[in-house]
Motif scaffolding. Structure first.
Motif, PDB file in Angstrom:
ATOM      1  N   LYS A 165       0.822  -1.201   0.000  1.00 35.63           N
ATOM      2  CA  LYS A 165       0.000   0.000   0.000  1.00 35.63           C
ATOM      3  C   LYS A 165       0.867   1.267   0.000  1.00 35.63           C
ATOM      4  O   LYS A 165       0.514   2.279  -0.599  1.00 35.63           O
ATOM      5  N   LYS A 166       2.011   1.193   0.685  1.00 35.02           N
ATOM      6  CA  LYS A 166       2.911   2.351   0.725  1.00 35.02           C
ATOM      7  C   LYS A 166       3.672   2.509  -0.595  1.00 35.02           C
ATOM      8  O   LYS A 166       3.883   3.627  -1.060  1.00 35.02           O
ATOM      9  N   GLN A 167       4.111   1.377  -1.172  1.00 28.80           N
ATOM     10  CA  GLN A 167       4.919   1.405  -2.395  1.00 28.80           C
ATOM     11  C   GLN A 167       4.428   0.296  -3.323  1.00 28.80           C
ATOM     12  O   GLN A 167       5.025  -0.777  -3.414  1.00 28.80           O
ATOM     13  N   PRO A 168       3.333   0.540  -4.049  1.00 28.86           N
ATOM     14  CA  PRO A 168       2.722  -0.522  -4.858  1.00 28.86           C
ATOM     15  C   PRO A 168       3.647  -1.144  -5.896  1.00 28.86           C
ATOM     16  O   PRO A 168       3.479  -2.307  -6.260  1.00 28.86           O
ATOM     17  N   THR A 169       4.642  -0.405  -6.358  1.00 26.97           N
ATOM     18  CA  THR A 169       5.494  -0.917  -7.436  1.00 26.97           C
ATOM     19  C   THR A 169       6.393  -2.069  -6.998  1.00 26.97           C
ATOM     20  O   THR A 169       7.042  -2.689  -7.839  1.00 26.97           O
ATOM     21  N   ILE A 170       6.438  -2.386  -5.706  1.00 26.55           N
ATOM     22  CA  ILE A 170       7.318  -3.483  -5.290  1.00 26.55           C
ATOM     23  C   ILE A 170       6.870  -4.811  -5.882  1.00 26.55           C
ATOM     24  O   ILE A 170       7.691  -5.724  -6.038  1.00 26.55           O
ATOM     25  N   VAL A 171       5.582  -4.938  -6.228  1.00 34.09           N
ATOM     26  CA  VAL A 171       5.127  -6.204  -6.813  1.00 34.09           C
ATOM     27  C   VAL A 171       5.438  -6.278  -8.306  1.00 34.09           C
ATOM     28  O   VAL A 171       5.256  -7.332  -8.921  1.00 34.09           O
ATOM     29  N   LEU A 172       5.915  -5.174  -8.887  1.00 33.49           N
ATOM     30  CA  LEU A 172       6.276  -5.161 -10.300  1.00 33.49           C
ATOM     31  C   LEU A 172       7.750  -5.478 -10.514  1.00 33.49           C
ATOM     32  O   LEU A 172       8.193  -5.671 -11.649  1.00 33.49           O
ATOM     33  N   LEU A 173       8.511  -5.537  -9.426  1.00 32.82           N
ATOM     34  CA  LEU A 173       9.937  -5.838  -9.528  1.00 32.82           C
ATOM     35  C   LEU A 173      10.149  -7.308  -9.837  1.00 32.82           C
ATOM     36  O   LEU A 173       9.380  -8.173  -9.392  1.00 32.82           O
ATOM     37  N   ALA A 174      11.211  -7.603 -10.578  1.00 33.64           N
ATOM     38  CA  ALA A 174      11.554  -8.992 -10.866  1.00 33.64           C
ATOM     39  C   ALA A 174      11.961  -9.694  -9.578  1.00 33.64           C
ATOM     40  O   ALA A 174      12.541  -9.073  -8.680  1.00 33.64           O
ATOM     41  N   ASP A 175      11.671 -10.974  -9.488  1.00 36.58           N
ATOM     42  CA  ASP A 175      11.991 -11.737  -8.283  1.00 36.58           C
ATOM     43  C   ASP A 175      13.465 -11.626  -7.925  1.00 36.58           C
ATOM     44  O   ASP A 175      13.827 -11.429  -6.756  1.00 36.58           O
ATOM     45  N   GLU A 176      14.335 -11.774  -8.914  1.00 40.38           N
ATOM     46  CA  GLU A 176      15.771 -11.721  -8.648  1.00 40.38           C
ATOM     47  C   GLU A 176      16.210 -10.354  -8.155  1.00 40.38           C
ATOM     48  O   GLU A 176      17.115 -10.235  -7.324  1.00 40.38           O
ATOM     49  N   SER A 177      15.570  -9.312  -8.668  1.00 35.12           N
ATOM     50  CA  SER A 177      15.886  -7.955  -8.206  1.00 35.12           C
ATOM     51  C   SER A 177      15.499  -7.787  -6.741  1.00 35.12           C
ATOM     52  O   SER A 177      16.246  -7.204  -5.949  1.00 35.12           O
ATOM     53  N   ILE A 178      14.328  -8.303  -6.377  1.00 36.61           N
ATOM     54  CA  ILE A 178      13.880  -8.225  -4.985  1.00 36.61           C
ATOM     55  C   ILE A 178      14.857  -8.962  -4.072  1.00 36.61           C
ATOM     56  O   ILE A 178      15.296  -8.433  -3.039  1.00 36.61           O
ATOM     57  N   LYS A 179      15.214 -10.180  -4.451  1.00 40.43           N
ATOM     58  CA  LYS A 179      16.113 -10.992  -3.635  1.00 40.43           C
ATOM     59  C   LYS A 179      17.460 -10.294  -3.453  1.00 40.43           C
ATOM     60  O   LYS A 179      18.000 -10.227  -2.346  1.00 40.43           O
ATOM     61  N   ARG A 180      17.992  -9.761  -4.549  1.00 42.08           N
ATOM     62  CA  ARG A 180      19.323  -9.132  -4.502  1.00 42.08           C
ATOM     63  C   ARG A 180      19.318  -7.906  -3.601  1.00 42.08           C
ATOM     64  O   ARG A 180      20.237  -7.700  -2.797  1.00 42.08           O
ATOM     65  N   LYS A 181      18.273  -7.078  -3.725  1.00 44.30           N
ATOM     66  CA  LYS A 181      18.215  -5.862  -2.913  1.00 44.30           C
ATOM     67  C   LYS A 181      18.010  -6.187  -1.434  1.00 44.30           C
ATOM     68  O   LYS A 181      18.687  -5.625  -0.572  1.00 44.30           O
ATOM     69  N   VAL A 182      17.076  -7.092  -1.161  1.00 43.78           N
ATOM     70  CA  VAL A 182      16.799  -7.425   0.229  1.00 43.78           C
ATOM     71  C   VAL A 182      18.032  -8.050   0.880  1.00 43.78           C
ATOM     72  O   VAL A 182      18.392  -7.703   2.018  1.00 43.78           O
ATOM     73  N   GLN A 183      18.702  -8.962   0.175  1.00 42.55           N
ATOM     74  CA  GLN A 183      19.890  -9.594   0.751  1.00 42.55           C
ATOM     75  C   GLN A 183      20.998  -8.583   1.001  1.00 42.55           C
ATOM     76  O   GLN A 183      21.692  -8.647   2.016  1.00 42.55           O
ATOM     77  N   PHE A 184      21.136  -7.620   0.112  1.00 43.66           N
ATOM     78  CA  PHE A 184      22.148  -6.575   0.306  1.00 43.66           C
ATOM     79  C   PHE A 184      21.819  -5.748   1.544  1.00 43.66           C
ATOM     80  O   PHE A 184      22.695  -5.484   2.383  1.00 43.66           O
ATOM     81  N   LEU A 185      20.578  -5.342   1.662  1.00 44.49           N
ATOM     82  CA  LEU A 185      20.173  -4.527   2.802  1.00 44.49           C
ATOM     83  C   LEU A 185      20.308  -5.281   4.117  1.00 44.49           C
ATOM     84  O   LEU A 185      20.681  -4.706   5.144  1.00 44.49           O
ATOM     85  N   LEU A 186      20.040  -6.583   4.080  1.00 50.18           N
ATOM     86  CA  LEU A 186      20.156  -7.389   5.292  1.00 50.18           C
ATOM     87  C   LEU A 186      21.614  -7.695   5.638  1.00 50.18           C
ATOM     88  O   LEU A 186      22.036  -7.543   6.786  1.00 50.18           O
TER      89      LEU A 186
END
Length: 392
Positions: A284-305
């Protein structure tokens, strides 16, 4: 001067066409009937196949235009495309350049629609290019949707623009919306556009909200009324209400993903250790997160973590960080912060997530321009010339 002339021609077109106009479109008969939902021509969209082998002379011409041998052969395989007159083909390319097409734009156009080379440039192409230029439609955008040049100017393009302008109102917003998804103009006014707008109204969207939605996601005009209703039900199920100012953005994002993809995105985020409720609030805060590619999500989240040692809950509370490019935005910003830490300009216990958030202008003002004179390396880091190698 040129733009002003084009705009005058546009007004003449609109004034003389009551409800769509007449006239034939020879280019349409050459390129065939193209389904609105497709991004480019299929081999059967250009012509019936009588000889599946590409014409060597045609392939050679396409190569001379900048296409690779493979792309040139692929563009003509299965098509009755024969360039009998290089003069006409040269005139087509010259006309595209006259309207501002760069070599890369022409290559992209010919890769998708090589049959454009055998049509009459003055009688068929110039009026449409005049019309699109009058709208401020950039050549690189036309090159991404060259099939628009196969549509009748009087029967399709002008009525489509008239209809969309009647919903959006502002020419600037009209131009912005179409530039984001040029292929939306492929939708038929009576079969697609009007039923979609009527469905949005029946479901409760105000005229202002419909206008805003079309600017954000013009492609909605290619949806079916049934899909429109489904999205409203899906948003209602997650407690996203129409009066909420975020509704149209959530609707736009939901339209951009299939049901199976939506469920897979939820499960992917949950795999990092958050609840479905937390994921939905982040959406709801950032709707475009569901438009990101799975690999992009994984890479960003792992980097941030792993690299920034952030908690997944903090990330989901500020999901806009996931919309930033890792290579072009997050890593250069991290490199700048490490330089400033090394020089003692900022504390090592700075709240990294808050430091990384914000527009390029805000970050640049706060961390780059402020220290550029006494710490020149911050500029190099921001430009990617000093790589981020982790926080010590």
């Amino acid at each position: 001067m040129f733009a002003s002339l084009c705009r005058r021609r546009l007004l003449l077109h609109i004034r003389k066409i009551p409800g769509g106009g007449g006239g034939t479109n020879p280019l349409q008969s050459i390129l065939g009937t193209i389904p609105p939902a497709r991004n480019s021509y299929s081999s059967s969209a250009v012509a019936d196949v009588s000889n599946s082998e590409p014409c060597p002379d045609t392939v050679s011409y396409l190569i001379s235009c900048g296409l690779s041998p493979t792309a040139a052969a692929a563009a003509t395989t299965g098509q009755r495309l024969r360039i009998c007159s290089t003069d006409k083909a040269d005139a087509v390319c010259a006309l595209l350049r006259h309207y501002g097409f760069a070599n890369a734009d022409i290559i992209r156009t010919l890769r998708s629609a090589p049959s454009i080379l055998i049509v009459d440039p003055e009688r068929i192409l110039r009026p449409k290019l005049d019309f699109l230029a009058s709208l401020g439609f950039e050549p690189r955008k036309i090159a991404t949707a060259p099939f628009l040049l196969a549509r009748s100017l009087d029967k399709h393009l002008v009525p489509s623009i008239q209809f969309i302008r009647g919903i959006i109102g502002s020419d600037d917003d009209l131009r912005l919306g179409i530039s984001r998804i040029p292929r939306a103009l492929m939708a038929d006014v009576d079969k697609n556009m009007r039923p979609v707008v009527e469905a949005l109204r029946r479901c409760g969207l105000t005229e202002a909200a419909i206008s805003k939605l079309l600017v954000i996601r013009m492609g909605v005009l290619m949806a079916s009324p049934d899909r429109i209703r489904e999205i409203f039900e899906e948003l209602k199920a997650i407690d996203m209400r129409i009066p909420d100012s975020r509704f149209v953005y959530c609707f736009s994002a939901m339209w951009g993903v299939k049901r199976g993809t939506w469920r897979r995105k939820l499960e992917l985020f949950q795999s990092f250790g958050v609840s479905e409720g937390e994921v939905l609030e982040a959406f709801k805060k950032q709707p475009t997160i569901v438009l990101l590619a799975d690999e992009s999500i994984k890479r960003k989240v792992q980097f941030l973590l792993d690299e920034l040692k952030l908690g997944i809950t903090d990330i989901m509370l500020h999901p806009v960080i996931l919309s930033y490019s890792l290579d072009k935005c997050i890593l250069p910003r991290c490199a700048v912060l490490t330089v400033l830490m090394r020089e003692g300009k900022i504390q090592r216990d700075i709240k990294l997530l808050q430091a990384l958030l914000g527009s390029s202008k805000i970050f640049s003002t706060r961390y780059v321009l402020r220290h550029a004179d006494d710490v020149p390396d911050v500029v190099k880091a921001y430009e990617g010339k000093i790589k981020f190698e982790g926080f010590v």
